[in-house]
Design a protein around this motif. Sequence first.
Motif, PDB file in Angstrom:
ATOM      1  N   THR A   1       7.265  29.081 -26.041  1.00 60.02           N
ATOM      2  CA  THR A   1       8.203  29.140 -27.169  1.00 60.02           C
ATOM      3  C   THR A   1       9.451  29.915 -26.767  1.00 60.02           C
ATOM      4  O   THR A   1       9.420  30.763 -25.871  1.00 60.02           O
ATOM      5  N   SER A   2      10.540  29.632 -27.451  1.00 58.73           N
ATOM      6  CA  SER A   2      11.810  30.287 -27.140  1.00 58.73           C
ATOM      7  C   SER A   2      11.804  31.736 -27.635  1.00 58.73           C
ATOM      8  O   SER A   2      11.020  32.109 -28.506  1.00 58.73           O
ATOM      9  N   ALA A   3      12.721  32.508 -27.103  1.00 56.61           N
ATOM     10  CA  ALA A   3      12.856  33.900 -27.518  1.00 56.61           C
ATOM     11  C   ALA A   3      13.211  33.976 -29.005  1.00 56.61           C
ATOM     12  O   ALA A   3      12.720  34.854 -29.729  1.00 56.61           O
ATOM     13  N   ALA A   4      14.043  33.067 -29.474  1.00 63.56           N
ATOM     14  CA  ALA A   4      14.437  33.065 -30.890  1.00 63.56           C
ATOM     15  C   ALA A   4      13.234  32.769 -31.789  1.00 63.56           C
ATOM     16  O   ALA A   4      13.059  33.409 -32.832  1.00 63.56           O
ATOM     17  N   GLN A   5      12.394  31.799 -31.372  1.00 57.07           N
ATOM     18  CA  GLN A   5      11.187  31.483 -32.144  1.00 57.07           C
ATOM     19  C   GLN A   5      10.243  32.675 -32.166  1.00 57.07           C
ATOM     20  O   GLN A   5       9.673  33.006 -33.202  1.00 57.07           O
ATOM     21  N   ARG A   6      10.097  33.333 -31.031  1.00 59.46           N
ATOM     22  CA  ARG A   6       9.207  34.486 -30.943  1.00 59.46           C
ATOM     23  C   ARG A   6       9.718  35.630 -31.822  1.00 59.46           C
ATOM     24  O   ARG A   6       8.952  36.292 -32.507  1.00 59.46           O
ATOM     25  N   ALA A   7      11.026  35.842 -31.810  1.00 55.95           N
ATOM     26  CA  ALA A   7      11.617  36.914 -32.619  1.00 55.95           C
ATOM     27  C   ALA A   7      11.428  36.632 -34.108  1.00 55.95           C
ATOM     28  O   ALA A   7      11.083  37.533 -34.881  1.00 55.95           O
ATOM     29  N   ALA A   8      11.651  35.388 -34.506  1.00 54.57           N
ATOM     30  CA  ALA A   8      11.471  35.027 -35.921  1.00 54.57           C
ATOM     31  C   ALA A   8      10.010  35.187 -36.336  1.00 54.57           C
ATOM     32  O   ALA A   8       9.710  35.703 -37.428  1.00 54.57           O
ATOM     33  N   ALA A   9       9.094  34.761 -35.476  1.00 56.26           N
ATOM     34  CA  ALA A   9       7.670  34.884 -35.783  1.00 56.26           C
ATOM     35  C   ALA A   9       7.262  36.343 -35.881  1.00 56.26           C
ATOM     36  O   ALA A   9       6.535  36.743 -36.801  1.00 56.26           O
ATOM     37  N   ALA A  10       7.738  37.157 -34.952  1.00 62.20           N
ATOM     38  CA  ALA A  10       7.410  38.585 -34.968  1.00 62.20           C
ATOM     39  C   ALA A  10       7.963  39.263 -36.225  1.00 62.20           C
ATOM     40  O   ALA A  10       7.293  40.111 -36.824  1.00 62.20           O
TER      41      ALA A  10
END
Length: 134
Positions: free
Chosen positions: A87-96
């Motif tokens: 997953t992208s960094a942006a997806q990971r940040a949003a999920a976190a």
Amino acid sequence: MGGDTEYEHLQIGEVASRTELSIKTIRHYDDVGLVTPSARSAGGFRLYTADDVSRLLAIRRMKPLGFTLDEMGELLAALDVLNTPATSAAQRAAAAAYLADCHTRALQACAQLTKQLTYARELTDQLARYRNGG
């Protein structure tokens, strides 16, 4: 290998027993897309993996804290994002960020439930005096 397949895939009755959820509830979670069984038997019966059971346990934990079905789905999706390396960094940040919000909300719900449990224990202690003669 046949034994491994049986071990890895559980029928809904065994899943219900392990999760303490009713078969009806597990079917409902499948119908609304929260936890879709990973496989079907030759006869069309739902078959669940350990990961499926883990998702059901997560839902069971969310329910008393007041999460809606939609929120449960979002939380499970966020966990999936964080558990998927591609997953992208942006997806990971949003999920976190979503999981952090859920954590805060869960802490608040636990505090409220603890307060309610204290009240319930006070009442049962009060009523126990009458049960024991006085």
